[in-house]
Scaffold this motif. Structure first.
Motif, PDB file in Angstrom:
ATOM      1  N   ARG A 123      44.678  41.637  32.809  1.00  0.00           N
ATOM      2  CA  ARG A 123      43.673  40.677  32.281  1.00  0.00           C
ATOM      3  C   ARG A 123      42.258  40.911  32.723  1.00  0.00           C
ATOM      4  O   ARG A 123      41.948  41.102  33.715  1.00  0.00           O
ATOM      5  CB  ARG A 123      44.289  39.258  32.932  1.00  0.00           C
ATOM      6  N   GLY A 124      41.410  40.759  31.653  1.00  0.00           N
ATOM      7  CA  GLY A 124      39.973  40.733  32.184  1.00  0.00           C
ATOM      8  C   GLY A 124      39.467  42.390  32.046  1.00  0.00           C
ATOM      9  O   GLY A 124      38.100  42.509  32.357  1.00  0.00           O
ATOM     10  N   VAL A 125      40.345  43.335  31.884  1.00  0.00           N
ATOM     11  CA  VAL A 125      39.539  44.542  31.748  1.00  0.00           C
ATOM     12  C   VAL A 125      39.302  45.045  30.390  1.00  0.00           C
ATOM     13  O   VAL A 125      40.239  45.158  29.578  1.00  0.00           O
ATOM     14  CB  VAL A 125      40.795  45.546  32.159  1.00  0.00           C
ATOM     15  N   PRO A 128      33.683  42.620  42.684  1.00  0.00           N
ATOM     16  CA  PRO A 128      33.009  43.655  43.244  1.00  0.00           C
ATOM     17  C   PRO A 128      33.423  44.895  42.243  1.00  0.00           C
ATOM     18  O   PRO A 128      32.678  45.875  42.201  1.00  0.00           O
ATOM     19  CB  PRO A 128      33.500  44.038  44.684  1.00  0.00           C
ATOM     20  N   SER A 129      34.425  44.825  41.584  1.00  0.00           N
ATOM     21  CA  SER A 129      34.741  45.960  40.738  1.00  0.00           C
ATOM     22  C   SER A 129      34.234  46.045  39.225  1.00  0.00           C
ATOM     23  O   SER A 129      34.441  46.928  38.588  1.00  0.00           O
ATOM     24  CB  SER A 129      36.336  46.332  40.409  1.00  0.00           C
ATOM     25  N   PHE A 130      33.317  44.731  39.220  1.00  0.00           N
ATOM     26  CA  PHE A 130      32.841  44.588  37.573  1.00  0.00           C
ATOM     27  C   PHE A 130      31.820  45.874  37.405  1.00  0.00           C
ATOM     28  O   PHE A 130      31.044  46.299  38.166  1.00  0.00           O
ATOM     29  CB  PHE A 130      31.983  43.217  37.878  1.00  0.00           C
ATOM     30  N   GLY A 131      32.208  46.380  36.009  1.00  0.00           N
ATOM     31  CA  GLY A 131      31.284  47.306  35.461  1.00  0.00           C
ATOM     32  C   GLY A 131      32.175  48.915  35.862  1.00  0.00           C
ATOM     33  O   GLY A 131      31.727  49.831  35.218  1.00  0.00           O
ATOM     34  N   THR A 132      33.146  48.922  36.685  1.00  0.00           N
ATOM     35  CA  THR A 132      33.749  50.163  36.865  1.00  0.00           C
ATOM     36  C   THR A 132      34.339  50.729  35.599  1.00  0.00           C
ATOM     37  O   THR A 132      34.996  49.854  34.993  1.00  0.00           O
ATOM     38  CB  THR A 132      34.970  50.001  38.040  1.00  0.00           C
ATOM     39  N   VAL A 133      34.257  52.020  35.524  1.00  0.00           N
ATOM     40  CA  VAL A 133      34.893  52.684  33.984  1.00  0.00           C
ATOM     41  C   VAL A 133      35.844  53.752  34.489  1.00  0.00           C
ATOM     42  O   VAL A 133      36.004  54.404  35.643  1.00  0.00           O
ATOM     43  CB  VAL A 133      33.596  53.288  33.507  1.00  0.00           C
ATOM     44  N   TRP A 174      38.199  52.348  29.528  1.00  0.00           N
ATOM     45  CA  TRP A 174      38.302  50.843  30.105  1.00  0.00           C
ATOM     46  C   TRP A 174      37.407  50.492  31.112  1.00  0.00           C
ATOM     47  O   TRP A 174      36.990  51.518  31.745  1.00  0.00           O
ATOM     48  CB  TRP A 174      39.761  50.768  30.869  1.00  0.00           C
ATOM     49  N   VAL A 175      36.725  49.471  31.082  1.00  0.00           N
ATOM     50  CA  VAL A 175      35.616  48.950  31.876  1.00  0.00           C
ATOM     51  C   VAL A 175      36.036  47.420  32.526  1.00  0.00           C
ATOM     52  O   VAL A 175      36.413  46.659  31.855  1.00  0.00           O
ATOM     53  CB  VAL A 175      34.315  48.609  31.019  1.00  0.00           C
ATOM     54  N   ASP A 176      35.938  47.417  33.721  1.00  0.00           N
ATOM     55  CA  ASP A 176      36.348  46.161  34.415  1.00  0.00           C
ATOM     56  C   ASP A 176      35.327  45.033  34.101  1.00  0.00           C
ATOM     57  O   ASP A 176      34.003  45.145  34.546  1.00  0.00           O
ATOM     58  CB  ASP A 176      36.448  46.545  35.896  1.00  0.00           C
TER      59      ASP A 176
END
Length: 472
Positions: free
Chosen positions: A116-118, A96-101, A89-91
């Protein structure tokens, strides 16, 4: 191999809102059984009450089948029916958490809630693997989706089976790298009744904030039969209803009674249906007029309503309707002052024109300025406060309308003794038309909203600023 006998539990992940659940699986020589989704137990553990509307099943013949990375504008509950999967899963949400895996394995004893959005992707680790997912919206070509390439170097997902050795669709292979991804925006906020006193204050409060929309009655009529199709409602996180019929005396006439019920009840019922169906938080503004005012002390949110007139009856009815929405905020207020015609501006004008008014002195309450009301509404939404009713007025010592008038005269540089206090009965004696009954005591207890971390401004200080500065 599936582990039997686990206790239902939740585990937070590195991605906000992405939650792993261990599920009790009961098995014997015949096979196994589990409660794949149990609303009461799981919401008690913190699973959002996300209201699924569709159940999908993905069956995969061979180990190594890989799908993703897809980010959809809805929430998803993913659980394995048979086999095992590796999930990544990637945000892909703005923030600020965009790209977190986050990665983990799922089998029948583990499930995951994907907000939603992850972005989500799955690689089967066994043949004949099937996983199910509940979603709380239907697919639509108008919805906003985002995608990420399975081999993105920034995400750097460590796939158990190399991507070169697995089955992937051509479409998934063509997804963009993280630097080219269009993030999923937050759900929007819609302000209804955006040209009224509160609507204008909400415009000022949310000025420059992306994702906040404002609709006037001409742009969105909440009494229209087409309201259900007027927006893609799943894209909204909150509706703030700043529209209301407030002509309390006119409401006592036959035409006014119909208009009051249409504006304050029928339209609100339509908004409540939409909010409940689409998981939207509904913010509704209530009034001290739901109380009869016939006792001393401050009114709390738990006090039984007993409206005296038509306007108060319509507000009490709309409160009851809004309370049926799973996520609702009923903001009960009194003596509202904002832009446009209002009591304070009338008193200022009389003072400047040399007119000495008679003003009611047996109704007690506190002024509420629309700027404070708008600020409090925003606080409730952004702090994710518990749903329910919240009293919100200015703070300070309760006063009468005559006291307010004297304060206005003094602040405007005139003699406050020019204001004469009279009883409500004396004030309305000989009135040409119907007069709505007013609550004698409109003082609202503010402890509940203050417990959320919001402290309303002093009514006295807000009045001073309003009179000397020229606005709310």
């Amino acid at each position: 191999m599936t582990e039997f006998g686990k206790t239902l539990s939740r585990t937070e992940t590195t991605i906000p809102g992405l939650i792993v659940f261990d599920l009790p699986v009961h098995g014997d020589s015949r096979g196994w059984f589990k409660e794949n989704w149990q609303r009461e137990k799981m919401t008690e553990l913190g699973l959002p009450d996300f209201g699924p509307v569709q159940n999908n099943v993905s069956f995969n013949d061979a180990a190594g089948t890989t799908r993703g990375i897809h980010a959809e504008p809805w929430d998803k509950w993913v659980s394995v029916a048979t086999g095992r999967i590796f999930g990544a899963w990637v945000d892909l949400r703005e923030g600020p958490s965009f790209g977190t895996v986050f990665t983990t394995e799922l089998d029948p004893s583990r499930a995951i809630f994907v907000p939603r959005g992850v972005g989500n992707s799955y690689q089967t680790l066994e043949a004949d693997t099937a996983y199910t997912y509940l979603v709380n919206d239907h697919w639509s070509p108008e919805a906003a989706y985002s995608f990420l390439n399975l081999a993105d170097e920034t995400a750097a997902i460590d796939w158990p089976i190399p991507l070169a050795d697995v089955e992937i669709s051509a479409k998934d292979l063509a997804h963009p790298r993280l630097a080219e991804v269009t993030p999923i925006p937050p759900k929007k906020i819609l302000v209804v009744g955006a040209n009224g006193q509160l609507g204008q204050a909400l415009r000022a409060e949310y000025e420059g904030v992306p994702g906040v929309e404002f609709a006037t009655r001409d742009e969105l009529d909440i009494s229209s039969p087409s309201l259900t199709s007027a927006r893609r409602w799943r894209d909204y996180g909150a509706i703030i209803n700043a529209a209301a019929y407030t002509a309390v005396d006119l409401a006592e006439t036959p035409d006014g009674r119909r208009d009051a019920w249409a504006g304050n009840v029928s339209g609100v019922a339509a908004l409540a249906r939409i909010a409940a169906e689409h998981g939207i938080a509904l913010v509704h503004v209530s009034s001290d007029y739901v109380f009869d005012g016939e006792r001393e002390g401050e009114w709390t949110e738990e006090d039984v309503v007993a409206p005296l007139g038509v306007y108060g009856q319509t507000k009490a009815a709309s409160d009851a309707l809004v309370s049926t929405v799973p996520r609702h905020y009923i903001v009960r207020t009194s003596w509202v002052i904002g832009e446009g015609k209002n009591f304070v501006r009338t008193m200022t004008s009389l003072a400047e024109r040399g007119i000495d008014p008679k003003v009611v002195d047996d109704q007690i309450g506190r002024l509420t300025f629309t700027s404070d009301l708008a600020r409090g509404i925003r606080h409730l939404l952004e702090s994710d406060a518990p749903t329910g009713i919240y009293n919100l007025t200015g703070t300070g010592v309760p006063t009468s309308w005559a006291d307010v008038a004297r304060a206005v005269f003094a602040l405007a540089g005139h003699d406050p003794a020019r204001v004469t206090g009279v009883s409500t009965a004396e004030y309305f004696a000989g009135a040409a038309g119907p007069v709505a009954p007013r609550p004698r005591n409109s003082v609202l207890d503010l402890s509940r909203i203050e417990a959320t971390g919001f402290v309303p401004e002093s009514a006295e200080e807000s009045l001073r600023r309003y009179v000397t500065g020229g606005g709310a």
